[in-house]
Design a protein around this motif. Structure first.
Motif, short mmCIF file in Angstrom:
data_model
loop_
_atom_site.label_atom_id
_atom_site.label_comp_id
_atom_site.label_asym_id
_atom_site.label_seq_id
_atom_site.Cartn_x
_atom_site.Cartn_y
_atom_site.Cartn_z
N LYS A 10 -6.49 3.58 26.47
CA LYS A 10 -6.17 2.15 26.57
C LYS A 10 -7.43 1.30 26.49
CE LYS A 10 -1.93 2.84 29.25
NZ LYS A 10 -1.26 2.66 30.56
N ILE A 11 -8.51 1.79 27.12
CA ILE A 11 -9.77 1.04 27.07
C ILE A 11 -10.25 0.93 25.63
CG2 ILE A 11 -12.23 1.17 27.64
CD1 ILE A 11 -11.41 2.31 30.34
N LEU A 12 -10.31 2.07 24.93
CA LEU A 12 -10.80 2.06 23.55
C LEU A 12 -9.92 1.20 22.65
CD1 LEU A 12 -11.73 5.84 23.16
CD2 LEU A 12 -13.29 3.91 23.42
N ALA A 13 -8.62 1.21 22.90
CA ALA A 13 -7.71 0.44 22.05
C ALA A 13 -7.91 -1.06 22.23
CB ALA A 13 -6.26 0.81 22.37
N LYS A 14 -8.43 -1.49 23.39
CA LYS A 14 -8.63 -2.91 23.65
C LYS A 14 -9.86 -3.46 22.96
CE LYS A 14 -8.29 -4.35 27.94
NZ LYS A 14 -7.21 -5.36 28.01
N LEU A 15 -10.79 -2.59 22.57
CA LEU A 15 -12.09 -3.05 22.07
C LEU A 15 -12.06 -3.26 20.56
CD1 LEU A 15 -14.41 -0.74 24.17
CD2 LEU A 15 -13.39 -2.94 24.78
N LYS A 16 -12.54 -4.40 20.14
CA LYS A 16 -12.60 -4.74 18.72
C LYS A 16 -13.99 -5.27 18.40
CE LYS A 16 -8.19 -3.89 18.30
NZ LYS A 16 -7.73 -2.65 17.62
N GLY A 17 -14.54 -4.82 17.29
CA GLY A 17 -15.85 -5.29 16.88
C GLY A 17 -16.57 -4.23 16.07
N PRO A 18 -17.62 -4.62 15.35
CA PRO A 18 -18.33 -3.67 14.48
C PRO A 18 -18.98 -2.53 15.24
CG PRO A 18 -19.55 -5.74 14.67
CD PRO A 18 -18.22 -5.97 15.28
N GLY A 19 -19.34 -2.73 16.52
CA GLY A 19 -19.97 -1.67 17.29
C GLY A 19 -19.01 -0.88 18.14
N CYS A 20 -17.71 -1.12 17.96
CA CYS A 20 -16.69 -0.43 18.75
C CYS A 20 -15.94 0.58 17.89
CB CYS A 20 -15.70 -1.43 19.34
SG CYS A 20 -16.47 -2.71 20.37
N VAL A 21 -15.39 1.57 18.53
CA VAL A 21 -14.66 2.63 17.84
C VAL A 21 -13.18 2.26 17.72
CG1 VAL A 21 -14.02 5.06 17.92
CG2 VAL A 21 -16.24 4.32 18.80
N GLU A 81 -23.72 -6.74 21.26
CA GLU A 81 -22.49 -7.35 20.72
C GLU A 81 -21.28 -6.48 21.02
OE1 GLU A 81 -24.30 -9.94 16.99
OE2 GLU A 81 -23.72 -7.85 16.67
N ALA A 82 -21.43 -5.16 20.92
CA ALA A 82 -20.32 -4.27 21.26
C ALA A 82 -19.97 -4.38 22.75
CB ALA A 82 -20.69 -2.83 20.92
N LEU A 83 -21.00 -4.48 23.59
CA LEU A 83 -20.75 -4.65 25.02
C LEU A 83 -20.10 -6.00 25.30
CD1 LEU A 83 -24.03 -3.13 26.48
CD2 LEU A 83 -21.72 -2.17 26.62
N ALA A 84 -20.49 -7.02 24.56
CA ALA A 84 -19.87 -8.33 24.74
C ALA A 84 -18.37 -8.26 24.47
CB ALA A 84 -20.54 -9.36 23.83
N ALA A 85 -17.99 -7.49 23.44
CA ALA A 85 -16.57 -7.32 23.14
C ALA A 85 -15.85 -6.64 24.30
CB ALA A 85 -16.40 -6.51 21.86
N ALA A 86 -16.51 -5.64 24.90
CA ALA A 86 -15.91 -4.95 26.04
C ALA A 86 -15.79 -5.90 27.23
CB ALA A 86 -16.75 -3.73 26.41
N HIS A 87 -16.84 -6.68 27.48
CA HIS A 87 -16.82 -7.58 28.63
C HIS A 87 -15.75 -8.65 28.46
CE1 HIS A 87 -21.33 -6.41 29.20
NE2 HIS A 87 -20.51 -5.44 29.53
N ARG A 88 -15.55 -9.12 27.24
CA ARG A 88 -14.48 -10.11 27.00
C ARG A 88 -13.11 -9.50 27.29
NH1 ARG A 88 -17.70 -11.40 22.45
NH2 ARG A 88 -16.35 -10.12 21.11
N ALA A 89 -12.99 -8.19 27.09
CA ALA A 89 -11.73 -7.50 27.36
C ALA A 89 -11.60 -7.10 28.83
CB ALA A 89 -11.61 -6.26 26.47
N GLY A 90 -12.59 -7.48 29.63
CA GLY A 90 -12.53 -7.16 31.05
C GLY A 90 -12.98 -5.76 31.38
N VAL A 91 -13.78 -5.13 30.51
CA VAL A 91 -14.21 -3.75 30.70
C VAL A 91 -15.73 -3.71 30.86
CG1 VAL A 91 -14.34 -1.46 29.65
CG2 VAL A 91 -12.27 -2.83 29.38
N VAL A 92 -16.20 -3.05 31.91
CA VAL A 92 -17.61 -2.80 32.11
C VAL A 92 -17.87 -1.33 31.83
CG1 VAL A 92 -19.54 -2.90 33.75
CG2 VAL A 92 -17.68 -4.57 33.90
#
Length: 505
Positions: free
Chosen positions: A61-72, A124-135
């Motif tokens: 679920k965490i991975l599915a929430k992340l969007k961006g060029p540095g995300c899987v 930038e990838a971490l920023a995408a995670a943080h916007r999704a509420g994930v640390v």
């Protein structure tokens, strides 16, 4: 699972490219869409107290929430029957490349421009995670993949934490990897996205210096450095703009660091141009040079190109002699402090391997050290599961999903150890003697024989002449013992501080 097994009627397993305590990651072919993917399969027979199914599903679920060029990208998640057991699987984008840990092992140091580009893309990838509420909570070189286009992918959200969600491990556990963990993680004082930016700063420091900012075999010394010390000077060839970016990321308090991953990314990109983004803006680099770097971003550990100017000596002051009670009081306090330090060292060195994760001590992903939350002081203990990270396979493939159990308080399995075997052997085999080889040579040799769960941990080895860097000094199980091919093999190696590159994957 064997090579050729068909998952969900469409994903045909080819070979394992990473394996760890929680699962294995396979290179596979999607017959329906005719593309190559990574399929992560949860191991059977895991300890139910670790709640592996919940953690595996949470990872998906965490991975599915992340969007961006540095995300899987996540493609699929599900389960199917394999005889009398249920197999959980996660299908993801396959990343061709290697981990930053492997790259640093090869090159020791990276140039400032490349370091800043990697830092910007990871931020930038971490920023995408943080916007999704994930640390993420475990940023380290092994969890940053470099693909064949030299672009960054941040992986292994294994011990990540959803904002305002309950943990899957005891609330007293403070988790991460010791050379890169933030001060607030050690104190368990509330982990936010700023903690990830601190860890990213530690990674950038290692890229520039060839060693983490606080590098010692004693985990207590590493922890003390994060809490109270400034890092040693960066090499003199590191530009002041670049050192300023790293310095601000490594501030002890979250408020003194970069406000967000986006702002850090913009600053990192601008640093190598001799400009600095305007404070508080995203992507701006207008008219701000090194001289304008905010005081909080000034690198206290920068080694200047010219010898430093010695400040004028201050007039000597004479303090009145201490009276008896005051002197005795000071001696008592010193005695208590010494006893506390010795206690920390003893706990780190001799405590049993317990817990479901922890803070990994060492260069990158060595044996983990769990830090229990107290009144603000670290209390290291050892952890059972090492923080494992993906590394390069024979074809330079690295998957974005790590299946090893990385001592976590959240929802994943930690990093993976790469394997080179084309198929997964079932049954058991005799463990060979790999002492004297480097950790990477030993891993590859064991993988070729079919042993898929190899872990490297830093030990304390003394002798003359000094053993080579990364040389395997002992192994568990011992040579000659017969074990299952999926059973864990621990390699204890010698680490030379003067070399500074990782011996793990």
């Amino acid at each position: 699972m064997d090579s050729g097994t068909l998952i969900a009627g469409r994903y045909r397993l080819d070979r394992i490219i990473a394996s760890g305590g929680m699962g294995a990651v396979w290179r596979a072919e999607d017959g329906r869409l005719e593309r190559t993917v990574a399929v992560k399969v949860l191991h059977a027979g895991l300890d139910g107290s670790q709640r592996p199914r919940e953690r595996f599903e949470s990872e998906a679920k965490i991975l599915a929430k992340l969007k961006g060029p540095g995300c899987v990208e996540v493609y699929d998640f599900g389960e199917q029957q394999d005889g009398d057991r249920t197999v959980l699987f996660l299908v993801m984008e396959l990343v061709e490349g290697m981990s930053l840990a492997e790259l640093l092992h090869r090159e020791e140091r990276l140039d400032p421009a490349r370091t800043m580009r990697f830092m910007a893309e990871a931020a930038e990838a971490l920023a995408a995670a943080h916007r999704a509420g994930v640390v993420h909570r475990d940023i380290k070189p092994g969890n940053i993949l470099i693909d064949t286009d030299d672009r960054v992918k941040v992986v292994d959200f294994g011990i990540s934490l959803f904002a305002n969600r309950s943990r899957l491990t005891p609330s007293g556990d403070v988790l991460g990897t010791a050379p890169y963990v933030s001060p607030e993680q050690l104190r368990d004082k509330g982990v936010t996205g700023s903690s990830d930016l601190y860890s990213l700063g530690a990674v950038a420091y290692e890229c520039l210096a060839g060693t983490p900012p606080f590098n010692a075999e004693d985990p207590a010394a590493v922890i003390h450095g994060h809490l109270y010390s400034e890092p040693p000077a960066l090499p003199g060839d590191v530009p002041v703009e670049v050192a300023g970016i790293v310095s601000r990321s490594l501030q002890k308090t979250p408020e003194a660091r970069w406000e967000s991953g986006e702002i850090l990314a913009a600053a990192a990109r601008a640093a190598t141009t001799g400009q600095h983004p305007v404070e508080g803006t995203v992507g701006s680099s207008a008219n701000a040079t090194a001289a304008d770097v905010p005081a909080t971003a000034r690198p206290p550990f920068l080694s200047p190109a010219e010898p430093p100017v010695t400040p004028p000596a201050r007039p000597a002051t004479v303090e009145p002699p201490e009276d008896g009670p005051r002197k005795r009081r000071r001696m008592v306090l010193v005695g208590i402090a010494v006893a506390a330090v010795l206690t920390v060292f003893a706990v780190v060195a001799w405590s049993p391997w317990t817990g479901d994760g922890g803070v990994s001590a060492g260069d990158d992903t060595s044996a983990t050290t769990e830090v229990a939350a107290t009144t603000g002081e670290p209390s290291p203990t050892a952890s059972n599961e090492p923080s494992e990270t993906p590394s390069e396979t024979p074809t330079d493939e690295a998957t974005t999903a790590d299946s090893g159990e990385d001592g976590d308080a959240g929802e994943d399995t930690g990093g993976e150890e790469d394997t080179n075997n084309d198929t997964v052997k079932e049954g058991s085999g005799e463990v060979p003697d790999v002492k004297g080889k480097t950790t990477f040579e030993a891993r590859d040799y064991l993988n070729e024989l079919g042993f898929s769960n190899v872990v490297a941990t830093s030990g304390m080895w003394y002798g003359y002449p000094e053993p080579e860097h990364c040389q395997v000094m002992s192994q568990t199980p011992n040579a000659g013992e017969t074990i299952d091919y999926t059973e864990r093999i621990d390699l204890s190696y010698h680490y030379r501080d003067s070399v500074g590159t990782t011996c793990e994957w």
